[in-house]
Design a protein around this motif. Structure first.
Motif, PDB file in Angstrom:
ATOM      1  N   SER A  54      -2.322   7.638   3.757  1.00  0.00           N
ATOM      2  CA  SER A  54      -1.950   7.159   2.421  1.00  0.00           C
ATOM      3  C   SER A  54      -2.760   5.922   2.041  1.00  0.00           C
ATOM      4  CB  SER A  54      -0.444   6.890   2.317  1.00  0.00           C
ATOM      5  OG  SER A  54      -0.055   5.821   3.142  1.00  0.00           O
ATOM      6  N   LEU A  55      -3.068   5.071   3.013  1.00  0.00           N
ATOM      7  CA  LEU A  55      -3.914   3.907   2.736  1.00  0.00           C
ATOM      8  C   LEU A  55      -5.317   4.349   2.324  1.00  0.00           C
ATOM      9  CD1 LEU A  55      -2.787   1.595   5.666  1.00  0.00           C
ATOM     10  CD2 LEU A  55      -2.445   1.144   3.229  1.00  0.00           C
ATOM     11  N   ALA A  56      -5.861   5.340   3.022  1.00  0.00           N
ATOM     12  CA  ALA A  56      -7.197   5.839   2.698  1.00  0.00           C
ATOM     13  C   ALA A  56      -7.227   6.411   1.284  1.00  0.00           C
ATOM     14  CB  ALA A  56      -7.641   6.893   3.716  1.00  0.00           C
ATOM     15  N   GLU A  57      -6.222   7.185   0.938  1.00  0.00           N
ATOM     16  CA  GLU A  57      -6.160   7.767  -0.404  1.00  0.00           C
ATOM     17  C   GLU A  57      -6.049   6.672  -1.467  1.00  0.00           C
ATOM     18  OE1 GLU A  57      -2.950  10.581  -0.290  1.00  0.00           O
ATOM     19  OE2 GLU A  57      -4.019  11.898   1.090  1.00  0.00           O
ATOM     20  N   ALA A  58      -5.179   5.719  -1.244  1.00  0.00           N
ATOM     21  CA  ALA A  58      -4.968   4.651  -2.226  1.00  0.00           C
ATOM     22  C   ALA A  58      -6.203   3.774  -2.388  1.00  0.00           C
ATOM     23  CB  ALA A  58      -3.763   3.807  -1.823  1.00  0.00           C
ATOM     24  N   MET A  59      -6.964   3.602  -1.297  1.00  0.00           N
ATOM     25  CA  MET A  59      -8.163   2.763  -1.348  1.00  0.00           C
ATOM     26  C   MET A  59      -9.412   3.555  -1.727  1.00  0.00           C
ATOM     27  SD  MET A  59      -7.517   0.386   2.041  1.00  0.00           S
ATOM     28  CE  MET A  59      -8.916  -0.721   1.729  1.00  0.00           C
ATOM     29  N   SER A  60      -9.273   4.874  -1.859  1.00  0.00           N
ATOM     30  CA  SER A  60     -10.396   5.765  -2.174  1.00  0.00           C
ATOM     31  C   SER A  60     -11.520   5.644  -1.145  1.00  0.00           C
ATOM     32  CB  SER A  60     -10.931   5.497  -3.578  1.00  0.00           C
ATOM     33  OG  SER A  60      -9.936   5.714  -4.536  1.00  0.00           O
ATOM     34  N   VAL A  61     -11.120   5.644   0.114  1.00  0.00           N
ATOM     35  CA  VAL A  61     -12.078   5.611   1.211  1.00  0.00           C
ATOM     36  C   VAL A  61     -11.697   6.698   2.212  1.00  0.00           C
ATOM     37  CG1 VAL A  61     -12.562   3.140   0.949  1.00  0.00           C
ATOM     38  CG2 VAL A  61     -10.797   3.876   2.558  1.00  0.00           C
ATOM     39  N   SER A  62     -12.573   6.936   3.166  1.00  0.00           N
ATOM     40  CA  SER A  62     -12.309   7.968   4.160  1.00  0.00           C
ATOM     41  C   SER A  62     -11.260   7.481   5.169  1.00  0.00           C
ATOM     42  CB  SER A  62     -13.597   8.327   4.908  1.00  0.00           C
ATOM     43  OG  SER A  62     -13.984   7.254   5.739  1.00  0.00           O
ATOM     44  N   PRO A  63     -10.536   8.425   5.763  1.00  0.00           N
ATOM     45  CA  PRO A  63      -9.596   8.038   6.821  1.00  0.00           C
ATOM     46  C   PRO A  63     -10.304   7.292   7.965  1.00  0.00           C
ATOM     47  CG  PRO A  63      -9.113  10.255   6.099  1.00  0.00           C
ATOM     48  CD  PRO A  63     -10.399   9.843   5.421  1.00  0.00           C
ATOM     49  N   ARG A  64     -11.533   7.681   8.252  1.00  0.00           N
ATOM     50  CA  ARG A  64     -12.304   7.005   9.309  1.00  0.00           C
ATOM     51  C   ARG A  64     -12.532   5.536   8.954  1.00  0.00           C
ATOM     52  NH1 ARG A  64     -18.095   8.953  11.776  1.00  0.00           N
ATOM     53  NH2 ARG A  64     -18.230   7.317  13.334  1.00  0.00           N
ATOM     54  N   ASN A  65     -12.814   5.269   7.679  1.00  0.00           N
ATOM     55  CA  ASN A  65     -13.012   3.890   7.222  1.00  0.00           C
ATOM     56  C   ASN A  65     -11.731   3.084   7.430  1.00  0.00           C
ATOM     57  OD1 ASN A  65     -13.149   1.569   5.401  1.00  0.00           O
ATOM     58  ND2 ASN A  65     -14.991   2.514   4.583  1.00  0.00           N
ATOM     59  N   VAL A  66     -10.585   3.671   7.079  1.00  0.00           N
ATOM     60  CA  VAL A  66      -9.309   2.974   7.253  1.00  0.00           C
ATOM     61  C   VAL A  66      -9.031   2.745   8.738  1.00  0.00           C
ATOM     62  CG1 VAL A  66      -6.790   3.202   7.013  1.00  0.00           C
ATOM     63  CG2 VAL A  66      -8.282   3.599   5.056  1.00  0.00           C
ATOM     64  N   THR A  67      -9.383   3.702   9.573  1.00  0.00           N
ATOM     65  CA  THR A  67      -9.188   3.524  11.013  1.00  0.00           C
ATOM     66  C   THR A  67      -9.925   2.281  11.504  1.00  0.00           C
ATOM     67  OG1 THR A  67      -8.862   5.885  11.402  1.00  0.00           O
ATOM     68  CG2 THR A  67      -9.547   4.558  13.295  1.00  0.00           C
ATOM     69  N   GLY A  68     -11.161   2.100  11.047  1.00  0.00           N
ATOM     70  CA  GLY A  68     -11.931   0.912  11.430  1.00  0.00           C
ATOM     71  C   GLY A  68     -11.301  -0.368  10.914  1.00  0.00           C
ATOM     72  N   LEU A  69     -10.817  -0.345   9.675  1.00  0.00           N
ATOM     73  CA  LEU A  69     -10.158  -1.529   9.117  1.00  0.00           C
ATOM     74  C   LEU A  69      -8.894  -1.862   9.894  1.00  0.00           C
ATOM     75  CD1 LEU A  69     -10.481  -0.726   5.290  1.00  0.00           C
ATOM     76  CD2 LEU A  69     -11.739  -2.481   6.560  1.00  0.00           C
ATOM     77  N   VAL A  70      -8.098  -0.839  10.168  1.00  0.00           N
ATOM     78  CA  VAL A  70      -6.844  -1.061  10.895  1.00  0.00           C
ATOM     79  C   VAL A  70      -7.132  -1.524  12.320  1.00  0.00           C
ATOM     80  CG1 VAL A  70      -4.737   0.034  11.781  1.00  0.00           C
ATOM     81  CG2 VAL A  70      -5.497   0.489   9.431  1.00  0.00           C
TER      82      VAL A  70
END
Length: 151
Positions: A54-70
């Motif tokens: 849901s974070l990836a969708e809301a930020m309009s980025v890939s799930p992989r990108n969110v994984t790195g941020l998290v």
């Protein structure tokens, strides 16, 4: 070349944007954050614990990108990953006490900056300014969407 009244206004908006960007970069740097990490923290602050999807969708980025941020935010103590209460395949990203304290401080700083910036405007001028900024923002969004549609 002589500037038109409209380009003078645009130049002032661009100068304001540059100042805001520099101030945000300074603040993020002091906390060891990046704009993307701060954005993710704001989303958790306002929306509560969320899945990485849901974070990836809301930020309009890939799930992989969110994984790195998290990953980076877990490492620095701002968030944790917790088991989702109803979906054992999903993981919730949650602010830690450090993350919540940081975001509360950012929110207070945000409120103070808004008060400081708008202090000299009467309530009527603030209302008009808010409406004008909303109009310009909506127009820019339409122009960007039209440009993207042409591509």
């Amino acid at each position: 070349m002589t500037a038109t009244p409209n380009t003078v206004i645009l130049d002032q908006v661009l100068a304001l944007t540059t100042l805001f960007s520099a101030d945000m970069a300074r603040s993020d740097n002091e906390l060891g954050l990046t704009p993307s990490r701060t954005h993710l923290l704001w989303m958790l602050q306002t929306g509560g614990p969320q899945t990485q999807r849901s974070l990836a969708e809301a930020m309009s980025v890939s799930p992989r990108n969110v994984t790195g941020l998290v990953d980076a935010l877990v490492e620095t103590g701002f968030v944790t990953r917790e088991t989702h209460p109803s979906d054992r395949r999903a993981v919730l990203v949650t602010l830690t006490s450090t993350g919540a304290t940081t975001m509360s401080r950012m929110h207070a700083d945000h409120e103070q900056l808004a008060d400081d910036l708008l202090r000299d405007l009467s309530p009527e001028r603030r209302e008009r300014f808010a409406a004008d900024v909303a109009t310009v923002t909506a127009t820019l969004a339409k122009l960007i969407a039209a440009h993207e549609a042409e591509r």
